[in-house]
Design an enzyme around this catalytic site. Structure first.
Site, PDB file in Angstrom:
ATOM      1  N   ASP A   1      33.207  33.726  44.511  1.00  0.00           N
ATOM      2  CA  ASP A   1      34.167  33.576  43.788  1.00  0.00           C
ATOM      3  C   ASP A   1      34.640  32.008  43.240  1.00  0.00           C
ATOM      4  OD1 ASP A   1      36.764  34.241  42.577  1.00  0.00           O
ATOM      5  OD2 ASP A   1      37.567  35.240  44.179  1.00  0.00           O
TER       6      ASP A   1
HETATM    7  C1  BGC Z   1      39.470  35.227  41.139  1.00  0.00           C
HETATM    8  C2  BGC Z   1      38.392  36.183  40.918  1.00  0.00           C
HETATM    9  C3  BGC Z   1      38.027  35.809  39.167  1.00  0.00           C
HETATM   10  C4  BGC Z   1      37.605  34.315  39.043  1.00  0.00           C
HETATM   11  C5  BGC Z   1      37.489  34.035  37.888  1.00  0.00           C
HETATM   12  C6  BGC Z   1      39.245  33.785  40.732  1.00  0.00           C
HETATM   13  O1  BGC Z   1      40.244  32.945  41.095  1.00  0.00           O
HETATM   14  O2  BGC Z   1      39.810  35.451  42.585  1.00  0.00           O
HETATM   15  O3  BGC Z   1      38.985  37.506  41.030  1.00  0.00           O
HETATM   16  O4  BGC Z   1      37.305  36.727  38.846  1.00  0.00           O
HETATM   17  O5  BGC Z   1      38.978  33.691  39.528  1.00  0.00           O
HETATM   18  O6  BGC Z   1      38.460  34.064  36.920  1.00  0.00           O
END
Ligand code: BGC
Length: 749
Positions: free
Chosen positions: A263
């Site tokens: 993530d």
């Molecule tokens: C989120 C993810 C997301 C990623 C990219 C993160 O903060 O938890 O779900 O895909 O950001 O935007």
């Protein structure tokens, strides 16, 4: 002669120079695994390192010398997120990145219709292709453990069987377009508060029975090409580099051959990232390493520090080659797939898909005196109340926020539907969130209203007195501490004094329809004072049309709740046992990413959702699987293919479903299994099969549901394996978890 020779030499030199720059196109007639070996053998250390970490907010490098293009990803999961700048969260300002917003995944789950999941995945895949995206960051399948969790709207509810069944076709549909899914957030990311510090403590049984099945199904049945590690910790290790969940379970037990993506900013340590299963590191300003230096991607844990570790002999290249092999496999499945179609953006069929999914996902929770569908003969004056009738909901909520080509507001959908035959009035009723911006995408709406709650309620009540129908459209929104990433809700009740408003409206009308827009359940202390309650979720571009379709009866509602609608927060296991949000602890372990963690012990174990309420005889406001229709159905005549089931055999349950009402509609037959005598504590019953069927008025059909031994099994902690005990079981069949009137016994031998 000399002259000719010189020009030949020059030409040859030029050819050599250009040949060096021209990519070496590898033989694409060979099987992929062979091509991966070939490519791997040709890659330099630098090239290998470059493909395993980000080069911008949403891209990673390809291998130009070998003809592999850059790899582009984007959120997910409800539509393709608009483009941000290379290294900033600000908008890139493209004019071709407005998309269709599909209904939120809670709505998709509420359709209980796997073929709509397939349609969702394919449609989203086409949008992604047009936008040049090779991987969509979704779907999300974390279990709804508490109704306060800020991101439940991005997930598929509380039940592992429903979630597993719905996630597989989404992944298959998306990947059939040559666009990778990235199933998230693996794992145990069940609430948002302190998501980087939460260390989940959970029994192996609950882990395997409740929290992992959907990920497992996405990998084993859906053949997902990528999975995203979650921000939180499990067994004191962050889930983006977790020996137990990634190496042992995902890659070991499940044989996952795809890529583990961190993530964004979820990777904390090179050593752990190298050894504990992470394949691709994404997210900028990771760990604050770059102290806001722009384009600091070379500082990523899987960039320069990794190269240095290899050069100094700290790491050999075994792990690196495994990561690169997986990334190359992802390339061959996506960017190097020459059969990939071109895709479409905002096509008519995508809007149709969004509307269809919304129509089938909206849940009719209550319909006293059959107040719905709205009778056009009686509806001469319709009053619409509430901020959510006029508020765009596709902007906000965190990373799933979108920039849409269009979003039909509920008020506009209702005007279009009833405007010709009725006078339509509007009253604001309450003021909630008036911001309307995410990362520079602006709704452009001015929702400011400075009137007091008292004045707003008084106006709505006054207008309601003269209305034939009052439609209140309220609920939550996607502002912080509502249904939004980063934080959880602070209260179970409706915000912005909506309870007061609803109570006041109920006093002056006997045709009050409450439409709740949210991804979570809310307290409804006034439930018995309103006639109809409709759960309409965040349903995206076609929101207003879909709501109007259902209220008018042009779409006969057929959604069923994918989670338990508790009467109060204490009826939910996580809150009854006061295990949320956990207890702070010093770790003094900076390498793990933080020197403080918050232990969140899932003390309720496997008793999540209806498993908890049924065990404790708690009556929810609306049960898991509940949802009404404008027609009626009977489910009768249960037949079992046998009274006995062998360990490798199957058993089929057949029932007759009849549409006993006056209009076409759909019913979902739900099969729950109860272990009558077990050596261990088991839930009262668990969902193990379902089928949705459409029937004309008066029509009847037999519905079959087949199970195998896995439907009877529990996770045995002593042997770390699934196990079922010989003996008596009961199948309970009905159209909601609290309406399982058909019962049939059988034995496992
Ligand atoms: C989120 C993810 C997301 C990623 C990219 C993160 O903060 O938890 O779900 O895909 O950001 O935007």
């Amino acid at each position: 002669m000399k002259h000719i020779l010189t020009s030949c030499l020059l030409a040859m030199c030029a050819m050599t120079a250009s040949a060096q720059q021209t990519p070496v196109y590898l033989d694409d007639t060979k099987p992929i695994e062979q091509r991966i070996d070939d490519a791997l053998a040709r890659m330099t250390l630098q090239e290998k390192i470059r493909v395993i970490h980000a080069q911008s907010k949403f891209s990673s490098a390809g291998i130009p010398r070998l003809g592999f293009p850059d790899f582009w990803t984007d959120d997910g999961p409800h539509g393709v997120r608009p483009d941000v700048l290379w290294d900033e969260w600000r908008q890139a300002g493209q004019s071709n990145d407005s998309c269709v917003a599909f209904p939120a995944l809670t709505c998709l789950a509420a359709t209980w219709n796997p073929s709509l999941s397939m349609l969702y995945g394919k449609s989203l895949g086409e949008e992604a292709l047009y936008r040049g995206k090779d991987m969509i960051l979704g779907p999300g399948v974390n279990i709804n453990r508490t109704p306060l969790a800020g991101r439940n709207f991005e997930y598929m509810g509380e039940d592992p069987y429903l979630t597993s069944t719905m996630v597989v076709p989404y992944v298959q549909g998306l990947q059939s377009m040559g666009v990778s899914a990235c199933v998230k957030h693996y794992c145990l990311n069940n609430d948002e508060e302190y998501r980087h510090q939460v260390n989940v403590v959970v029994s192996d049984r609950a882990l395997h029975e409740i929290y992992l099945p959907a990920f497992k199904a996405a990998v084993e049945q859906g053949k997902a090409w990528a999975i995203m590690g979650a921000y939180n910790l499990y067994k004191n290790q962050h889930n983006c580099h977790n020996q137990y969940t990634l190496n042992r379970i995902l890659k070991g037990d499940w044989g996952f051959d795809g890529v583990v993506v961190s993530d964004w900013g979820g990777c904390h340590d090179t050593d752990q990232a190298v050894k504990n299963g992470l394949d691709m590191e994404f997210g900028t300003w990771t760990n604050g390493m770059s102290t806001n230096r722009s384009n600091a991607y070379d500082l990523y844990h899987l960039a320069t520090p990794y190269i240095q570790g290899i050069k100094s002999g700290k790491y050999n290249t075994r792990e690196l080659d495994d990561k690169v092999r997986r990334v190359l496999r992802l390339f061959y499945r996506t960017t190097m797939n020459r059969q990939r179609p071109h895709g479409f953006l905002c096509s008519e069929s995508h809007y149709d898909a969004a509307r269809l999914i919304a129509n089938e996902g909206i849940v009719l929770l209550q319909n006293r005196n059959n107040v719905l569908p709205i009778d056009r003969n009686k509806a001469k004056r319709i009053l619409i109340v509430g901020e959510n009738a006029i508020k765009m909901m596709t902007v906000g909520g965190g990373s799933s926020s979108l920039k849409v080509q269009h979003e039909i507001l509920p008020i506009d959908g209702l005007r279009a539907k009833f405007g010709n035959t009725a006078e339509i009035e509007y009253a604001r009723g309450y003021v909630g969130d008036v911001t309307g911006e995410f990362d520079g995408v602006k709704t452009g709406q001015d929702l400011n209203d400075k009137r007091s709650a008292k004045a707003l309620i008084a106006e709505a009540v006054e207008k309601a007195k003269n209305a034939d129908y009052v439609i209140m459209i309220g609920g939550l929104n996607k502002a912080g501490y509502q249904d939004c990433e980063g934080h959880d809700r602070k209260h179970y009740g409706l915000p912005y004094e909506q309870d007061r408003l609803i109570e006041a409206l109920a006093k002056v009308t006997d045709r009050l329809i409450y439409v709740n827009v949210s991804g979570n359940a809310v307290a409804m202390p006034w439930k018995d004072k309103v006639e109809a309650i409709v759960q309409s979720w965040f349903i995206g571009s076609e929101a207003g049309n879909a709501i109007a379709d259902v209220l008018a009866g042009d779409a006969n509602p057929s959604g069923k709740l994918p989670f338990t609608w508790y009467a109060s927060l204490n009826d939910c296991g996580a809150h009854a046992l006061k295990t949320y949000p956990g207890t702070w602890r010093d770790t003094n372990d900076k390498a793990a990413g933080s020197d403080k963690v918050i232990d969140e012990e899932y003390k309720e174990g496997i008793y999540v959702g209806y498993r908890w309420t049924e065990k404790h005889n708690i009556q929810p406001t609306f049960a898991f699987g509940h949802g009404l229709s404008y027609t009626t159905f009977s489910i009768s005549n249960l037949r079992l293919s046998s009274k006995e089931m062998t360990r490798d055999g199957k058993l089929t349950f057949t029932v007759t479903v009849k549409n006993t009402g006056t209009r076409r509609g759909a019913e979902t037959v739900q099969l729950y299994i109860k272990d009558i005598k077990s050596t261990i504590d088991r839930p009262v019953k668990e969902l193990k099969g379902f089928k949705k069927i459409w029937l004309d008025a008066g029509e009847q059909q037999d519905v079959d549901i087949t199970i195998d031994n896995s439907a009877l099994a529990y996770y045995d902690e002593a042997t770390n394996a699934w196990k079922s005990d010989n003996g008596e079981f009961e199948a309970l069949i009905g159209n909601a978890s609290d309406k399982t009137t058909l019962k049939g016994r059988f034995a496992l031998k």
